[in-house]
Design an enzyme around this catalytic site. Sequence first.
Site, short mmCIF file in Angstrom:
data_model
loop_
_atom_site.label_atom_id
_atom_site.label_comp_id
_atom_site.label_asym_id
_atom_site.label_seq_id
_atom_site.Cartn_x
_atom_site.Cartn_y
_atom_site.Cartn_z
N ARG A 1 1.09 -1.60 -0.35
CA ARG A 1 -0.16 -0.23 0.23
C ARG A 1 0.89 1.62 -0.01
NH1 ARG A 1 -3.31 -2.36 3.99
NH2 ARG A 1 -4.74 -4.80 2.34
N VAL A 2 2.08 1.05 0.01
CA VAL A 2 3.35 2.20 0.07
C VAL A 2 3.34 2.87 -1.14
CG1 VAL A 2 5.08 2.97 0.56
CG2 VAL A 2 3.86 1.89 2.55
#
Length: 506
Positions: free
Chosen positions: A356-357
């Site tokens: 998700r980064v």
Amino acid sequence: MENLKTEKIKIPLIDVREVGFVKDLKQGIAKVEGLPSCVYGQLVRFDSGSKGFVMGFNMEEVLVVILGTEGAIAVGETVTSLAELLTVPVGDNFLGRIVDSLCQPLDKKGEIFSSQKYSVFKEAPGVMEREPIEEPLATGIKIIDLAIPIGRGQRELIIGDRQTGKTSIGIDAIINQKGKDVICIYCWIGGPHVALQKVISTLAYKEALKYTIIVSAAAETSAAEQYLAPYTASALGEYFMEQGKHVLVVFDDLTKHAWIYRQMSLLLERSPGREAYPGDIFFLHSQLLERAGKLKKERGGGSMTFLPIVETLQGDISGYIQTNTISITDGQIYINTVLFKEGFKPAIDLGLSVSRVGSKVQCAAIREVSKGLRLEYSQYREMLRLTKMRTHLSQEAKEKMRRGETLHELLIQPNETPVSVEEEIVLFYAFQRGILDSLLAPTLQKFVNEFFSYVRSEDPALVQTLKEKTNITSSVLGALTIEIKKGLDQHFIDYFKKLKVEITGL
Ligand code: ATP
Ligand code: MG
């Protein structure tokens, strides 16, 4: 009367402590009555000498986890609350050592001298103390660095069935930190001692032990030790993070941690919830995983990255612990048993894995060569599933399949062989340029194994530039400059000429 007013009343200096007594005793957990003002994590001492820490409360009792063995503790014995929280010693001397959940040495290398103590249940840094995650943490595993990049301070879950290479991913990530100034902590929870021994010998063989601490709470240790192990590992990591260093912690694995917490909670007669886990199991893991992060410059700029491992049963990610940990972490690396059996190792399923980064933690050069890779591979897997009979394929589909096969071969990587960022750039640049499309599997493997060493010996300056260019984080510059591309292209031509001579003898 006047006299009385001016007279100072002297209060003797007394150490006020509460004294209770053991009401019930079960498998390393004591129910104690008479400690009304104690707090979570506070230490207590039993009359017979053992210590314990407060783990929970009922209306009338305090639930105390006994540290060490129950031994001589008896029902009715007095218990005194101590004015301290559960702490563990931390420090630089722990590097290269194997310790238990209370940081006591297990490796027979003698006592570990430490200067400081850290609270085991330390609170995670607040939002104002943190910074966005932007630096890459290279794992040396091609598929992860290119498609599911991990940043320093991130929490990335490794999830998959038994015996599918979960531990190997964690270990490879540790091995790859050699010479990169990252402190590693490997936390072993509830697994067999023999398996840990194997991990230790791999780390020793790869010279990774000197920057690593191993926290071991194997299956044969008490429930309390297994419960404490990940918190202790985090406390050890926090010491380094607060010194401005970068830390990588692997929890192997949190499923067993949840089991042991369930066991303890059932013994404490807490009401069971879904899958018989207590209601606060989500809190347990979120409180732990929240301790990862990247600190602001004013706080030293250190970071702590977590790679928690969770096991699935027959690929089912909808279990209680699995969904919980997926929702707490910043992404997951999903390992697919079918891919593992097919020989695609590391068997990472790009369809279900995510970071998700995102690509903002990749260095510009890697970002450039990994563009569209994920989509291309997913499309290839989809086509493979749909077209068992290759005869009716259009020319375009055939080409896509061909490229997919090449990518498939490129992403296969044996464990314990991390690849440097420079090598990743060179290999995937070749793929992006379509240079590898004409190669068949055996030649392709030869290329993968040899080409980077060839460039390194022919043109060390180019490799050095590549290494330096990867540090440029601005996407505007684009790390692969024209000179590098030209240089690499020339090496491809020379190498293929050499390869042709080798193969055909001409
Ligand atoms: P467990 O469920 O027992 O904890 P695990 O999922 O952690 O297992 P590993 O112990 O890491 O799995 O690996 C299982 C086996 O697969 C080991 O024999 C290991 O050598 C092999 N293996 C793992 N990764 C790879 C790889 N990339 N290439 C080849 N073999 C691999
Ligand atoms: Mg394992």
